[in-house]
Design a protein around this motif. Sequence first.
Motif, PDB file in Angstrom:
ATOM      1  N   HIS A 173       4.614  -1.628  12.627  1.00 40.67           N
ATOM      2  CA  HIS A 173       4.231  -0.425  11.895  1.00 40.67           C
ATOM      3  C   HIS A 173       5.140  -0.253  10.688  1.00 40.67           C
ATOM      4  O   HIS A 173       6.339   0.044  10.849  1.00 40.67           O
ATOM      5  N   PRO A 174       4.637  -0.446   9.464  1.00 39.37           N
ATOM      6  CA  PRO A 174       5.481  -0.315   8.273  1.00 39.37           C
ATOM      7  C   PRO A 174       6.113   1.069   8.179  1.00 39.37           C
ATOM      8  O   PRO A 174       5.526   2.072   8.567  1.00 39.37           O
ATOM      9  N   GLY A 175       7.332   1.088   7.659  1.00 43.00           N
ATOM     10  CA  GLY A 175       8.013   2.352   7.440  1.00 43.00           C
ATOM     11  C   GLY A 175       8.892   2.805   8.578  1.00 43.00           C
ATOM     12  O   GLY A 175       9.574   3.827   8.460  1.00 43.00           O
ATOM     13  N   THR A 176       8.900   2.080   9.684  1.00 45.76           N
ATOM     14  CA  THR A 176       9.776   2.444  10.790  1.00 45.76           C
ATOM     15  C   THR A 176      11.186   1.924  10.519  1.00 45.76           C
ATOM     16  O   THR A 176      11.419   1.129   9.614  1.00 45.76           O
ATOM     17  N   ALA A 177      12.142   2.339  11.331  1.00 44.15           N
ATOM     18  CA  ALA A 177      13.549   2.050  11.048  1.00 44.15           C
ATOM     19  C   ALA A 177      14.007   0.692  11.576  1.00 44.15           C
ATOM     20  O   ALA A 177      14.984   0.131  11.078  1.00 44.15           O
ATOM     21  N   THR A 178      13.325   0.139  12.564  1.00 46.54           N
ATOM     22  CA  THR A 178      13.820  -1.057  13.250  1.00 46.54           C
ATOM     23  C   THR A 178      13.123  -2.312  12.745  1.00 46.54           C
ATOM     24  O   THR A 178      11.886  -2.387  12.767  1.00 46.54           O
ATOM     25  N   PRO A 179      13.864  -3.311  12.287  1.00 49.27           N
ATOM     26  CA  PRO A 179      13.224  -4.561  11.868  1.00 49.27           C
ATOM     27  C   PRO A 179      12.706  -5.340  13.073  1.00 49.27           C
ATOM     28  O   PRO A 179      13.221  -5.198  14.189  1.00 49.27           O
ATOM     29  N   GLY A 196      -4.653  -0.720   6.930  1.00 50.95           N
ATOM     30  CA  GLY A 196      -4.306   0.696   6.826  1.00 50.95           C
ATOM     31  C   GLY A 196      -3.392   1.163   7.935  1.00 50.95           C
ATOM     32  O   GLY A 196      -2.822   2.254   7.861  1.00 50.95           O
ATOM     33  N   GLY A 197      -3.252   0.350   8.997  1.00 53.05           N
ATOM     34  CA  GLY A 197      -2.311   0.647  10.060  1.00 53.05           C
ATOM     35  C   GLY A 197      -2.830   1.609  11.112  1.00 53.05           C
ATOM     36  O   GLY A 197      -3.862   2.257  10.963  1.00 53.05           O
ATOM     37  N   PHE A 198      -2.100   1.698  12.211  1.00 57.67           N
ATOM     38  CA  PHE A 198      -2.370   2.702  13.230  1.00 57.67           C
ATOM     39  C   PHE A 198      -2.053   4.086  12.670  1.00 57.67           C
ATOM     40  O   PHE A 198      -1.191   4.248  11.807  1.00 57.67           O
ATOM     41  N   THR A 199      -2.718   5.113  13.168  1.00 52.81           N
ATOM     42  CA  THR A 199      -2.386   6.487  12.796  1.00 52.81           C
ATOM     43  C   THR A 199      -1.096   6.894  13.515  1.00 52.81           C
ATOM     44  O   THR A 199      -0.709   6.275  14.522  1.00 52.81           O
ATOM     45  N   PRO A 200      -0.420   7.946  13.013  1.00 51.78           N
ATOM     46  CA  PRO A 200       0.772   8.427  13.726  1.00 51.78           C
ATOM     47  C   PRO A 200       0.490   8.759  15.190  1.00 51.78           C
ATOM     48  O   PRO A 200       1.331   8.502  16.062  1.00 51.78           O
ATOM     49  N   VAL A 214       8.360  -1.532  15.050  1.00 53.63           N
ATOM     50  CA  VAL A 214       9.195  -2.417  14.241  1.00 53.63           C
ATOM     51  C   VAL A 214       8.492  -2.695  12.920  1.00 53.63           C
ATOM     52  O   VAL A 214       7.281  -2.492  12.781  1.00 53.63           O
ATOM     53  N   HIS A 215       9.262  -3.185  11.939  1.00 50.74           N
ATOM     54  CA  HIS A 215       8.682  -3.465  10.627  1.00 50.74           C
ATOM     55  C   HIS A 215       9.085  -4.861  10.149  1.00 50.74           C
ATOM     56  O   HIS A 215       9.988  -5.498  10.700  1.00 50.74           O
ATOM     57  N   LEU A 216       8.413  -5.329   9.108  1.00 51.63           N
ATOM     58  CA  LEU A 216       8.702  -6.619   8.494  1.00 51.63           C
ATOM     59  C   LEU A 216       9.319  -6.475   7.104  1.00 51.63           C
ATOM     60  O   LEU A 216       9.398  -7.452   6.371  1.00 51.63           O
ATOM     61  N   GLY A 217       9.716  -5.263   6.752  1.00 51.43           N
ATOM     62  CA  GLY A 217      10.263  -5.049   5.428  1.00 51.43           C
ATOM     63  C   GLY A 217       9.336  -4.180   4.593  1.00 51.43           C
ATOM     64  O   GLY A 217       8.357  -3.616   5.090  1.00 51.43           O
ATOM     65  N   PRO A 218       9.586  -4.092   3.295  1.00 46.63           N
ATOM     66  CA  PRO A 218       8.840  -3.159   2.452  1.00 46.63           C
ATOM     67  C   PRO A 218       7.433  -3.624   2.086  1.00 46.63           C
ATOM     68  O   PRO A 218       6.627  -2.811   1.634  1.00 46.63           O
ATOM     69  N   ARG A 219       7.136  -4.891   2.251  1.00 45.83           N
ATOM     70  CA  ARG A 219       5.825  -5.395   1.849  1.00 45.83           C
ATOM     71  C   ARG A 219       4.775  -5.104   2.918  1.00 45.83           C
ATOM     72  O   ARG A 219       5.036  -5.210   4.119  1.00 45.83           O
ATOM     73  N   ILE A 220       3.582  -4.759   2.495  1.00 47.51           N
ATOM     74  CA  ILE A 220       2.460  -4.509   3.412  1.00 47.51           C
ATOM     75  C   ILE A 220       1.586  -5.753   3.419  1.00 47.51           C
ATOM     76  O   ILE A 220       1.063  -6.160   2.375  1.00 47.51           O
ATOM     77  N   LEU A 221       1.413  -6.351   4.567  1.00 43.45           N
ATOM     78  CA  LEU A 221       0.672  -7.600   4.698  1.00 43.45           C
ATOM     79  C   LEU A 221      -0.730  -7.352   5.246  1.00 43.45           C
ATOM     80  O   LEU A 221      -0.945  -6.431   6.033  1.00 43.45           O
ATOM     81  N   VAL A 227      -0.231 -11.606  11.384  1.00 44.22           N
ATOM     82  CA  VAL A 227      -0.228 -12.247  12.706  1.00 44.22           C
ATOM     83  C   VAL A 227       0.682 -13.473  12.727  1.00 44.22           C
ATOM     84  O   VAL A 227       1.629 -13.530  13.538  1.00 44.22           O
ATOM     85  N   PRO A 228       0.470 -14.493  11.878  1.00 46.15           N
ATOM     86  CA  PRO A 228       1.367 -15.653  11.951  1.00 46.15           C
ATOM     87  C   PRO A 228       2.808 -15.342  11.549  1.00 46.15           C
ATOM     88  O   PRO A 228       3.738 -15.938  12.102  1.00 46.15           O
ATOM     89  N   VAL A 229       3.002 -14.407  10.606  1.00 45.40           N
ATOM     90  CA  VAL A 229       4.371 -14.072  10.203  1.00 45.40           C
ATOM     91  C   VAL A 229       5.131 -13.434  11.362  1.00 45.40           C
ATOM     92  O   VAL A 229       6.268 -13.809  11.676  1.00 45.40           O
ATOM     93  N   LEU A 230       4.523 -12.467  12.018  1.00 43.63           N
ATOM     94  CA  LEU A 230       5.182 -11.796  13.136  1.00 43.63           C
ATOM     95  C   LEU A 230       5.434 -12.745  14.302  1.00 43.63           C
ATOM     96  O   LEU A 230       6.535 -12.764  14.873  1.00 43.63           O
ATOM     97  N   VAL A 231       4.437 -13.530  14.630  1.00 48.30           N
ATOM     98  CA  VAL A 231       4.581 -14.417  15.791  1.00 48.30           C
ATOM     99  C   VAL A 231       5.637 -15.481  15.538  1.00 48.30           C
ATOM    100  O   VAL A 231       6.461 -15.778  16.410  1.00 48.30           O
ATOM    101  N   SER A 232       5.653 -16.057  14.342  1.00 46.38           N
ATOM    102  CA  SER A 232       6.660 -17.074  14.048  1.00 46.38           C
ATOM    103  C   SER A 232       8.058 -16.475  13.967  1.00 46.38           C
ATOM    104  O   SER A 232       9.055 -17.155  14.221  1.00 46.38           O
ATOM    105  N   ARG A 233       8.159 -15.205  13.620  1.00 53.10           N
ATOM    106  CA  ARG A 233       9.454 -14.530  13.612  1.00 53.10           C
ATOM    107  C   ARG A 233       9.948 -14.292  15.031  1.00 53.10           C
ATOM    108  O   ARG A 233      11.142 -14.445  15.333  1.00 53.10           O
ATOM    109  N   LEU A 234       9.042 -13.959  15.917  1.00 53.07           N
ATOM    110  CA  LEU A 234       9.436 -13.652  17.295  1.00 53.07           C
ATOM    111  C   LEU A 234       9.822 -14.883  18.086  1.00 53.07           C
ATOM    112  O   LEU A 234      10.750 -14.853  18.898  1.00 53.07           O
ATOM    113  N   PHE A 235       9.093 -15.986  17.877  1.00 48.67           N
ATOM    114  CA  PHE A 235       9.261 -17.148  18.739  1.00 48.67           C
ATOM    115  C   PHE A 235       9.544 -18.418  17.946  1.00 48.67           C
ATOM    116  O   PHE A 235       8.745 -18.827  17.097  1.00 48.67           O
TER     117      PHE A 235
END
Length: 239
Positions: A173-179, A196-200, A214-221, A227-235
Motif C-alpha cells: 500500500h503506497p504511502g505507508t511508513a514501512t518498506p 488505484g489501490g485498496f481503500t483505507p 508496506v511500500h516500495l517507495g515513492p513510485r506508483i507501479l 507483482v514481480p517487483v514485490l515477489v523478487s524483493r521478498l524472495f
Amino acid sequence: MNLALLFDEDFVTRDRVILRGRRLEHIRAVIGVSTGDQLSVGRVNGQMGLGKVLRLTDSEAELIVTLDQQPPAPLPLTLLLAMPRPKMFRRILQTSATLGIKDIWLINSYKVEKSFWQTPWLSDENLRENLTLGLEQSKDTAMPSVHIRKLFKPFVEDELPALLNGKQALVAHPGTATPCPTHLDRPAALCIGPEGGFTPYEVGKLEDAGCQSVHLGPRILRVETAVPVLVSRLFDACL
C-alpha cells in the motif's frame, strides 16, 4: 516454451505421448524439431525430463519420454490479488506461475469494476492455459491453484485470518511508513490491490486480519509490474 508441459490425456502409454495443437505448432515452427530430436518435457504435477520425437506429422507429434528430474521448489507465498483488468490479467497470471507462486487468490475490492469478473479469462480452460504458459516458460510442472472470492468483507473476516496463520502477512500500500521487507526465510502472504489501490477501509480490514502495510517507495507501479517487483524483493529464489 522452454518445456513442453504434458497432461494425463497426452499419454498413450506409460512413456509415450501425443502432442497436438499449440504445443505441436510451437515445437515445429519455433523450436524446429525433427524426428529423432529431443526436447525438455514435464508432466503436470510430476517430474521433468526429456522427450525424443519418434514421429512428426502436420497433425501430431509422438514422443517417448523419460521423466527423472524434480521441478524447482515452489515459492512459499500466498498471493492475494484484487481482480485486475482483463487486458493485464493474462500477463499477471503467467508471470505468477513463472515466478513459482502456487497459491493465488483473486479477491474483490471497491475499485474493481464488476465487469472484470465477467472476463472469459476466468474460465477453467483459460486459467489452465495461461498457467501452463507460465510453467513452460520457467521449466516447472507444479500447477498453481486459483481461488476466486467475489465478496471482500466475508472473505477477509471469515477466511483470511486462517489463511494467514503461520505466514508473514503483508499488504502492499503506497504511502505507508514501512518498506517492503527483503530476503524472507519463512512462508508469506502478499496482498496487492487494484489500479488505484485498496481503500483505507479495505486496508484496515486487511490489517485487522493480520496483514502489515508496506511500500516500495515513492513510485506508483502498475499491478503487472508490482507483482514481480514485490515477489523478487521478498524472495531470493526469484533472482
